[in-house]
Design a protein around this motif. Structure first.
Motif, PDB file in Angstrom:
ATOM      1  N   LEU A 270     -20.764  15.973  -0.520  1.00 38.91           N
ATOM      2  CA  LEU A 270     -19.784  15.478   0.123  1.00 38.91           C
ATOM      3  C   LEU A 270     -18.681  16.394   0.356  1.00 38.91           C
ATOM      4  CD1 LEU A 270     -19.561  11.643  -0.588  1.00 38.91           C
ATOM      5  CD2 LEU A 270     -20.526  12.773   1.648  1.00 38.91           C
ATOM      6  N   ARG A 271     -17.768  16.756   1.307  1.00 37.24           N
ATOM      7  CA  ARG A 271     -16.580  17.577   1.501  1.00 37.24           C
ATOM      8  C   ARG A 271     -15.390  16.870   2.064  1.00 37.24           C
ATOM      9  NH1 ARG A 271     -14.524  20.954   5.157  1.00 37.24           N
ATOM     10  NH2 ARG A 271     -16.353  20.743   6.503  1.00 37.24           N
ATOM     11  N   ASN A 272     -14.422  16.849   1.288  1.00 36.83           N
ATOM     12  CA  ASN A 272     -13.150  16.201   1.591  1.00 36.83           C
ATOM     13  C   ASN A 272     -12.403  17.128   2.319  1.00 36.83           C
ATOM     14  OD1 ASN A 272     -10.850  14.800   1.767  1.00 36.83           O
ATOM     15  ND2 ASN A 272     -10.495  14.605  -0.484  1.00 36.83           N
ATOM     16  N   ALA A 273     -12.310  17.128   3.680  1.00 40.80           N
ATOM     17  CA  ALA A 273     -11.537  17.898   4.359  1.00 40.80           C
ATOM     18  C   ALA A 273     -10.013  17.579   4.577  1.00 40.80           C
ATOM     19  CB  ALA A 273     -12.112  18.073   6.020  1.00 40.80           C
ATOM     20  N   GLY A 274      -9.661  16.393   4.023  1.00 43.31           N
ATOM     21  CA  GLY A 274      -8.358  15.901   4.138  1.00 43.31           C
ATOM     22  C   GLY A 274      -7.349  16.344   3.310  1.00 43.31           C
ATOM     23  N   PRO A 275      -6.174  15.957   3.373  1.00 40.78           N
ATOM     24  CA  PRO A 275      -4.872  16.419   2.480  1.00 40.78           C
ATOM     25  C   PRO A 275      -4.753  15.661   1.210  1.00 40.78           C
ATOM     26  CG  PRO A 275      -3.890  15.333   4.297  1.00 40.78           C
ATOM     27  CD  PRO A 275      -5.420  15.213   4.732  1.00 40.78           C
TER      28      PRO A 275
ATOM     29  N   GLY B 230      -9.908  18.871  -0.259  1.00 38.93           N
ATOM     30  CA  GLY B 230     -10.598  20.403  -0.263  1.00 38.93           C
ATOM     31  C   GLY B 230     -11.814  20.642  -1.249  1.00 38.93           C
ATOM     32  N   GLN B 231     -12.109  19.775  -2.010  1.00 39.71           N
ATOM     33  CA  GLN B 231     -13.217  19.835  -2.918  1.00 39.71           C
ATOM     34  C   GLN B 231     -14.563  19.223  -2.293  1.00 39.71           C
ATOM     35  OE1 GLN B 231     -12.824  17.156  -6.434  1.00 39.71           O
ATOM     36  NE2 GLN B 231     -14.480  18.158  -7.564  1.00 39.71           N
ATOM     37  N   THR B 232     -15.722  19.985  -2.888  1.00 37.13           N
ATOM     38  CA  THR B 232     -17.147  19.607  -2.342  1.00 37.13           C
ATOM     39  C   THR B 232     -17.740  19.242  -3.681  1.00 37.13           C
ATOM     40  OG1 THR B 232     -16.815  21.371  -0.471  1.00 37.13           O
ATOM     41  CG2 THR B 232     -19.163  20.409  -1.446  1.00 37.13           C
ATOM     42  N   ARG B 233     -18.321  17.975  -3.537  1.00 33.46           N
ATOM     43  CA  ARG B 233     -19.335  17.654  -4.663  1.00 33.46           C
ATOM     44  C   ARG B 233     -20.734  17.005  -4.200  1.00 33.46           C
ATOM     45  NH1 ARG B 233     -16.279  13.279  -8.680  1.00 33.46           N
ATOM     46  NH2 ARG B 233     -18.332  13.575  -9.451  1.00 33.46           N
ATOM     47  N   GLU B 234     -21.565  17.262  -5.078  1.00 30.01           N
ATOM     48  CA  GLU B 234     -23.055  17.159  -4.905  1.00 30.01           C
ATOM     49  C   GLU B 234     -23.355  15.942  -5.838  1.00 30.01           C
ATOM     50  OE1 GLU B 234     -25.172  20.626  -5.798  1.00 30.01           O
ATOM     51  OE2 GLU B 234     -24.303  21.957  -4.177  1.00 30.01           O
ATOM     52  N   TYR B 235     -24.509  15.037  -5.060  1.00 31.18           N
ATOM     53  CA  TYR B 235     -24.908  13.941  -5.690  1.00 31.18           C
ATOM     54  C   TYR B 235     -26.425  13.705  -5.541  1.00 31.18           C
ATOM     55  CZ  TYR B 235     -19.990  12.613  -5.300  1.00 31.18           C
ATOM     56  OH  TYR B 235     -18.504  12.277  -5.430  1.00 31.18           O
TER      57      TYR B 235
ATOM     58  N   ALA C 216       0.720  -1.157  -0.141  1.00 27.10           N
ATOM     59  CA  ALA C 216      -0.096  -0.028  -0.063  1.00 27.10           C
ATOM     60  C   ALA C 216       0.933   1.145   0.105  1.00 27.10           C
ATOM     61  CB  ALA C 216      -0.976   0.025   1.353  1.00 27.10           C
ATOM     62  N   PRO C 217       0.328   2.339  -0.816  1.00 26.68           N
ATOM     63  CA  PRO C 217       1.394   3.577  -0.845  1.00 26.68           C
ATOM     64  C   PRO C 217       1.425   4.395   0.525  1.00 26.68           C
ATOM     65  CG  PRO C 217      -0.837   3.915  -2.011  1.00 26.68           C
ATOM     66  CD  PRO C 217      -0.642   2.419  -1.550  1.00 26.68           C
ATOM     67  N   THR C 218       2.453   4.949   0.893  1.00 24.58           N
ATOM     68  CA  THR C 218       2.544   5.643   2.074  1.00 24.58           C
ATOM     69  C   THR C 218       2.070   7.158   1.634  1.00 24.58           C
ATOM     70  OG1 THR C 218       4.157   4.311   3.141  1.00 24.58           O
ATOM     71  CG2 THR C 218       3.849   6.326   3.946  1.00 24.58           C
ATOM     72  N   THR C 219       1.232   7.622   2.511  1.00 25.40           N
ATOM     73  CA  THR C 219       0.808   9.123   2.169  1.00 25.40           C
ATOM     74  C   THR C 219       1.041   9.871   3.382  1.00 25.40           C
ATOM     75  OG1 THR C 219      -1.565   8.628   2.780  1.00 25.40           O
ATOM     76  CG2 THR C 219      -0.981   8.466   0.463  1.00 25.40           C
ATOM     77  N   ALA C 220       0.953  11.252   3.086  1.00 26.51           N
ATOM     78  CA  ALA C 220       1.340  12.182   4.338  1.00 26.51           C
ATOM     79  C   ALA C 220      -0.070  12.269   5.254  1.00 26.51           C
ATOM     80  CB  ALA C 220       1.644  13.482   4.000  1.00 26.51           C
ATOM     81  N   GLY C 221      -1.145  12.032   4.606  1.00 30.43           N
ATOM     82  CA  GLY C 221      -2.299  12.111   5.357  1.00 30.43           C
ATOM     83  C   GLY C 221      -3.475  11.295   4.665  1.00 30.43           C
ATOM     84  N   THR C 222      -4.594  11.303   5.155  1.00 37.71           N
ATOM     85  CA  THR C 222      -5.862  10.381   4.496  1.00 37.71           C
ATOM     86  C   THR C 222      -6.981  11.547   4.408  1.00 37.71           C
ATOM     87  OG1 THR C 222      -6.623  10.122   6.622  1.00 37.71           O
ATOM     88  CG2 THR C 222      -5.168   8.353   5.789  1.00 37.71           C
ATOM     89  N   ALA C 223      -7.777  10.902   3.223  1.00 34.70           N
ATOM     90  CA  ALA C 223      -8.984  11.762   3.127  1.00 34.70           C
ATOM     91  C   ALA C 223      -9.862  11.761   4.175  1.00 34.70           C
ATOM     92  CB  ALA C 223      -9.627  11.384   1.630  1.00 34.70           C
TER      93      ALA C 223
ATOM     94  N   GLU D 193     -16.791   4.375   2.720  1.00 34.25           N
ATOM     95  CA  GLU D 193     -15.712   4.232   3.270  1.00 34.25           C
ATOM     96  C   GLU D 193     -14.486   4.510   2.454  1.00 34.25           C
ATOM     97  OE1 GLU D 193     -15.072   0.426   5.733  1.00 34.25           O
ATOM     98  OE2 GLU D 193     -16.821  -0.288   4.889  1.00 34.25           O
ATOM     99  N   SER D 194     -13.783   5.302   2.902  1.00 34.59           N
ATOM    100  CA  SER D 194     -12.578   5.780   2.222  1.00 34.59           C
ATOM    101  C   SER D 194     -11.131   5.517   2.997  1.00 34.59           C
ATOM    102  CB  SER D 194     -12.466   7.318   1.735  1.00 34.59           C
ATOM    103  OG  SER D 194     -12.671   7.872   3.190  1.00 34.59           O
ATOM    104  N   ALA D 195      -9.989   6.047   2.777  1.00 38.62           N
ATOM    105  CA  ALA D 195      -8.815   5.729   3.440  1.00 38.62           C
ATOM    106  C   ALA D 195      -9.019   6.488   4.882  1.00 38.62           C
ATOM    107  CB  ALA D 195      -7.626   6.332   2.769  1.00 38.62           C
ATOM    108  N   GLY D 196      -9.839   7.404   5.038  1.00 42.76           N
ATOM    109  CA  GLY D 196      -9.887   8.039   6.472  1.00 42.76           C
ATOM    110  C   GLY D 196     -10.986   7.282   7.263  1.00 42.76           C
ATOM    111  N   PRO D 197     -11.632   8.102   8.315  1.00 41.02           N
ATOM    112  CA  PRO D 197     -12.693   7.260   8.978  1.00 41.02           C
ATOM    113  C   PRO D 197     -13.995   7.157   8.133  1.00 41.02           C
ATOM    114  CG  PRO D 197     -11.699   9.345   9.947  1.00 41.02           C
ATOM    115  CD  PRO D 197     -11.194   9.152   8.905  1.00 41.02           C
TER     116      PRO D 197
END
Length: 288
Positions: free
Chosen positions: A172-177, A210-215, A134-141, A236-240
């Motif tokens: 939905l808004r992605n507040a992660g890096p 930082g993006q916001t999307r509507e569905y 699995a890739p190593t990232t500085a943070g999660t979504a 379910e994403s890489a974050g909580p």
């Protein structure tokens, strides 16, 4: 006899002085759902028997995860997950083919309800996995529900209990890096306390940092959909993981109106009939 009497008195005294053993008191803690596999090492593509215990009745999803399942659905072979039904007893044994996870081991087997409210894992010694680490990232979504609204779009047909759609607008808004790439999305629909019907969830695609999307989600409602209902969602994403619930109500008032038409017609007919006093006056007028 005299010799036995002091001995009996002494035994009774010891029994009365001994502390009483307390009876066990149930603590009311619900049992923890469990998942188990046979002992040994397995190979990707092999079929095994998976045992569940103390599991809620209904649909269960079982999937192989690499990377210890640290990133949630990104580490799991969700597209090739196994599904089964758990009886009210909460115990079942299901056959499952071990799909190769998208990332390298350590591997585990994860069981969960469709919305993820109940889940359990067990270590899975798995060979034959050629996926990269699995890739190593500085943070999660970090996905956040920024907006949620439901509306009954059945229109006039819905007044008479005919099939229609429940439209849910989700923001939905992605507040992660980091980006959230195709997060797993599960939807269940049903009456409160009986939310078990799987609904086709739209693909979420990539939600950038930082993006916001509507569905817009359309939930079909058949003739039997009457009264209060709930839509449960889980992402379910890489974050909580993100979970949400939206309520809706459907009341076919048109059917009540149709049922009332015969009574209104009867009352109208009764009002149009001449009363006895009027009838007598008419007769007297004719005689005169």
């Amino acid at each position: 006899m005299r010799r036995l009497l002091p001995v009996g008195v002494a035994l009774l005294a010891l029994a009365s002085a001994a502390p009483a053993t307390p009876s066990p008191v149930p603590d009311g803690t619900p049992p923890v759902p469990r998942i188990a596999v046979p002992a040994g090492t397995f190979r990707s593509g092999e079929q095994v028997l998976v045992t569940l215990a103390d599991w809620p009745a209904g649909t269960v999803q079982i999937e192989v995860c690499g990377n210890g399942g640290r990133r949630g659905a990104l580490d799991c072979a969700t597209g090739r997950a196994g599904h089964g039904q758990v009886p009210p007893s909460g115990a079942v044994t299901l056959p499952m083919v071990l799909a190769a996870p998208p990332v390298a081991c350590p591997c585990l087997l994860r069981a969960r309800t469709p919305t993820g409210t109940t889940h359990a894992t067990v270590d899975l010694p798995l060979t034959g996995v050629s996926a990269p680490p699995a890739p190593t990232t500085a943070g999660t979504a970090e996905l956040v529900v920024a907006g949620l609204r439901a509306a009954d779009d059945s229109g006039v047909p819905g007044w008479f209990g005919l099939p229609g759609d429940l439209t849910v607008d989700l923001t939905l808004r992605n507040a992660g890096p980091t980006d959230a790439v195709d997060p797993a999305f599960t939807l269940l629909f049903g009456r409160p306390g009986q939310v078990r019907t799987l609904v086709a969830a739209p693909p979420l695609g990539t939600i950038g940092a930082g993006q916001t999307r509507e569905y817009r989600i359309r939930v079909p409602m058949d003739v039997a959909t009457v009264g209060r209902h709930e839509l449960h969602g889980r992402i379910e994403s890489a974050g909580p993981p993100v979970a949400f619930t939206v309520e809706a109500a459907r009341h076919p008032w048109g059917l009540l109106g149709l049922a009332a038409v015969p009574f209104v017609w009867v009352l109208a007919r009764r009002d149009r009939r001449p009363r006895p006093a009027h009838r007598a006056a008419r007769r007297a007028g004719r005689r005169a």
